[in-house]
Design an enzyme around this catalytic site. Structure first.
Site, short mmCIF file in Angstrom:
data_model
loop_
_atom_site.label_atom_id
_atom_site.label_comp_id
_atom_site.label_asym_id
_atom_site.label_seq_id
_atom_site.Cartn_x
_atom_site.Cartn_y
_atom_site.Cartn_z
N PRO A 162 -1.54 -2.41 -6.14
CA PRO A 162 -0.03 -2.15 -6.52
C PRO A 162 0.58 -2.70 -7.74
O PRO A 162 0.60 -3.92 -7.77
CB PRO A 162 0.79 -2.80 -5.09
CG PRO A 162 -0.13 -4.01 -4.76
CD PRO A 162 -1.54 -3.43 -5.12
N CYS A 176 4.03 -11.53 -4.22
CA CYS A 176 4.68 -11.26 -5.36
C CYS A 176 5.54 -12.54 -5.65
O CYS A 176 6.31 -12.95 -4.90
CB CYS A 176 5.64 -10.16 -5.35
SG CYS A 176 6.59 -9.82 -6.68
N GLY A 207 -8.22 -10.07 -9.05
CA GLY A 207 -7.79 -10.97 -9.99
C GLY A 207 -9.19 -10.94 -11.09
O GLY A 207 -10.12 -11.36 -10.64
#
Length: 320
Positions: free
Chosen positions: A11, A110, A209
């Site tokens: 996202p 987030c 990541g």
């Protein structure tokens, strides 16, 4: 939704709209996440069938403001990611969209202030009871697949304990970003700490990541033991990262993105943001192309800048 051995588009705010999701899928992404949408905002939306585009749109009531757009072509792989801090509100928002997407994901990672200040995103990491309440409430009341995405906590033990609590809610998969809240994008992703989570769980873990090229998918899987991998910036810079046959030159990928943005009537602010991110990776916004994108006020302007006027005119004239 099957979560084993999948390549996943992460996202990304102002990037993960319909054109970019379809572009990533064409290059090989198995699962494509939309940008995070806050439940408060989505509760103000109504579902509208857009016959002109063949899409399902979610618009703010009484306006033409588009909040989320999807289409049948992505029905089996699109994930609607939600920002929330309340189980009941999350359920009400999810019920609006659950029949039009393959899965719903709760953002628990987030670190941005707008998210954390509202008790959403990474703020949830310190509230395991609330996490449990949100996930169990949605699982009890929805038939749609439900997952969540977290990032690393301050200690390995804390991360593993939270992951185990999440697994007990019955979610079929967990995405883990290998950075902590205080980490910046330039800080290396801690693949070894994702590996701790993988070892502790029986459900699939989606590792996220520092995936910047196709070979990184195998590297992170080997390093973590994760069954699936999620790419964010690497996909933003060149969506062909998902293609096993090799990377397509970014100029070609960029032009295909522009065409898809025209075809699906993408919001010009989203298109400009995505193009600027691409340009900053490979060039410079101070050069002619970058300045040209900044000046664009419409899709027609973008089409003109990239000499796609004929395509733009053809698409617009053939809309119902």
């Amino acid at each position: 939704m099957e979560y084993r051995n999948k390549l996943v588009l992460a996202p990304m705010v102002r990037v993960g709209t319909l054109p970019f999701r379809l572009l990533a899928a064409e290059y090989g992404a198995d699962i494509t996440y939309g940008e995070e949408i806050v439940d408060h905002k989505f509760l103000k939306c109504e579902r509208v069938a857009n016959e002109s585009l063949g899409t399902t749109d979610f618009l703010e009531r009484g306006t033409d403001n588009l909040v989320f757009r999807t289409c049948p072509q992505e029905r089996d792989r699109v994930v609607f990611q939600m920002g929330t801090s309340d189980a009941v509100r999350a359920l009400k928002a999810a019920q609006i969209v659950c029949n039009d997407v393959a899965a719903i994901d709760i953002n628990m990672g987030c670190p941005k202030s707008f998210s954390v200040s509202g008790g959403m995103g990474a703020a949830l990491l310190s509230k395991p009871e609330l996490i449990h309440d949100i996930l169990t409430t949605l699982r009890r009341n929805l038939d749609t697949t439900l997952t969540c995405k977290i990032r690393l906590l301050n200690t390995r033990q804390d991360t593993v304990e939270l992951a185990r609590r999440i697994e007990k809610t019955g979610v079929p998969a967990l995405a883990v970003h290998g950075r902590k809240v205080k980490d910046r994008p330039r800080d290396p992703s801690k693949w070894d700490e994702i590996a701790d989570v993988v070892s502790a769980l029986s459900i699939p873990v989606i590792a996220n990541g520092d995936v910047f090229e196709y070979d990184d998918f195998k590297r992170i899987k080997d390093a973590t033991g994760a069954t699936s991998v999620m790419a964010a910036r690497g996909a933003l810079w060149n969506a062909s990262i998902f293609c096993a046959k090799g990377t397509t030159p970014w100029e070609e990928v960029k032009r295909e993105y522009i065409r898809k943005s025209i075809l699906w009537d993408n919001d010009v602010k989203s298109t400009k943001h995505t193009l600027k991110e691409m340009i900053m990776r490979y060039s410079c916004l101070e050069l002619a192309e970058g300045k040209g994108v900044i000046k664009c006020d419409s899709s027609a302007d973008i089409a003109k800048l990239y000499k796609e006027e004929d395509y733009y005119n053809f698409v617009v004239s053939n809309r119902k």
